[in-house]
Scaffold this motif. Structure first.
Motif, PDB file in Angstrom:
ATOM      1  N   GLY A 170       0.818  -1.215   0.000  1.00  0.00           N
ATOM      2  CA  GLY A 170       0.000   0.000   0.000  1.00  0.00           C
ATOM      3  C   GLY A 170       0.849   1.261   0.000  1.00  0.00           C
ATOM      4  O   GLY A 170       0.432   2.306  -0.505  1.00  0.00           O
ATOM      5  N   ALA A 171       2.058   1.154   0.564  1.00  0.00           N
ATOM      6  CA  ALA A 171       2.982   2.302   0.563  1.00  0.00           C
ATOM      7  C   ALA A 171       3.687   2.452  -0.785  1.00  0.00           C
ATOM      8  O   ALA A 171       4.473   3.385  -0.966  1.00  0.00           O
ATOM      9  N   SER A 269       1.462   4.768   4.835  1.00  0.00           N
ATOM     10  CA  SER A 269       0.559   3.625   4.905  1.00  0.00           C
ATOM     11  C   SER A 269       0.270   3.355   6.384  1.00  0.00           C
ATOM     12  O   SER A 269       1.179   3.065   7.153  1.00  0.00           O
TER      13      SER A 269
END
Ligand SMILES: [Zn+2]
Ligand SMILES: [Zn+2]
Length: 351
Positions: A170-171, A269
């Motif tokens: 997600g980052a 994130s």
């Protein structure tokens, strides 16, 4: 059978419980080989809320636990992927497989509420800290543990490692980048490993507990206390900040620290479960062009990428279980985990 049964706040006990049986053709029944306690289980233990569920209220006794591996004992008539005797790992989220979120792969957001949460809610699904465990929709949410994946690793694939990987993906970490992980509990430590496996040049790990910093250091991270993090990371990134920050605590202070440590145009994130009413510094996030990712992992989606990383030894996920108990001593395991000693990471229990 025997199981860890929730009977009210701070009252999780090893007790007799009715044996589970197959209830639908898509179910399997497993004999539990190992299970672990998640930080979110402590919310149940404390009698707190998880989403709409209030564990301070009186409710029928139920089995807790959503991190479980086991051996298949019985298979429903419609199940195609599982055979009696297989070693399996089970996802904590139970998807129906047919609703729009499930079809998008977001099993954690399934439309059928009794299936949308973790096991161990009072919604009719008993959990896996037990001798036996009924797994609904087993073709979707259980997977045979492949060769080259140990029982310890498989147990981490049921939640902690999958959540860490979900957060690092997600980052949008790219090879050669500098990452920061805030909070070096099990998920944070596993996130450090995931960052390196996905090509990070350098990973900083931040935690107030020296023992946890040592564990991160052993994984190759540059470990820092919360106070020293800001000046050192700024200085070592020419004043820019990190390319991405993975937050694995969930407190307002640590989330806002993530925004301060990330560079302009970087990614944050947030994996830590945020407290109700937590406030984001939106103006600051906007003026720095920060992208924010958060959510809860649909863990089955991570398995196809994580399994080869484990099999090839690029992620080891070793030494995460700091304590091992028999299930019969599960009440002690909860009390020890709840005491949050510096040496406590994850508790494994074996029936
Ligand atoms: Zn969990
Ligand atoms: Zn669904």
């Amino acid at each position: 059978m025997k199981a860890l049964v929730f009977k009210g706040s701070r009252n999780i006990v090893y007790d007799s419980f009715p044996d589970p049986t197959l209830e639908a053709a898509s179910d399997i029944l497993i004999a539990v080989k190992a299970c672990s306690i998640c930080g979110s289980d402590l919310h149940i233990y404390h009698g707190d809320r998880i989403g709409p569920h209030d564990y301070s209220k009186a409710m029928p006794a139920f089995c807790v636990g959503h991190e479980t591996i086991g051996e298949v004992l019985e298979v429903g008539a419609a199940v195609k992927q599982h055979r009696v005797g297989d070693r399996v790992m089970v996802s904590p989220g139970v998807g129906c497989g047919h609703c729009p979120p499930c079809l998008r792969g977001q099993i954690a957001h399934c439309h059928q509420p009794r299936m949308a949460g973790a096991f161990g809610t009072h919604l009719g699904l008993n959990g896996g800290q037990a001798d036996y465990f009924r797994v609904p929709h087993a073709d979707l949410i259980a997977r045979t543990i492949p060769d080259g994946v140990s029982n310890d690793q498989a147990l981490l694939l049921t939640d902690a490692l999958s959540t860490a990987y979900f957060g690092v993906k997600g980052a949008q970490l790219a090879p050669g980048e500098i990452a920061v992980v805030i909070g070096l509990g099990p998920v944070g430590l596993l996130a450090v490993e995931c960052c390196y496996a996905l090509g990070a040049e350098r990973v900083y790990g931040i935690d107030p507990v020296a023992h946890r910093r040592d564990l991160a250091q052993a994984l190759g991270a540059i470990s820092l206390s919360p106070d020293e993090a800001m000046p050192i990371i700024k200085q070592q990134t020419q004043g820019l900040g990190a390319d991405c920050v993975i937050e694995a605590v969930g407190l307002e202070a640590t989330i806002s620290q993530a925004f301060k440590l990330v560079r302009v145009g970087g990614r944050v994130s947030v994996l830590g479960i945020a407290q109700q009413g937590a406030v984001l510094p939106m103006a600051y996030v906007q003026m720095k062009n920060i992208s924010l990712f958060t959510g809860v992992a649909s863990v089955v989606n991570t398995w196809s990428e994580l399994i080869p990383l484990l099999q090839q030894g690029r992620i080891k996920a070793g030494n995460m279980f700091s304590h091992r108990y028999s299930l019969a001593d599960g009440a002690q395991a909860y009390a020890k985990f709840d005491a949050r000693g510096d040496d406590t990471l994850k508790m494994m229990m074996i029936p």
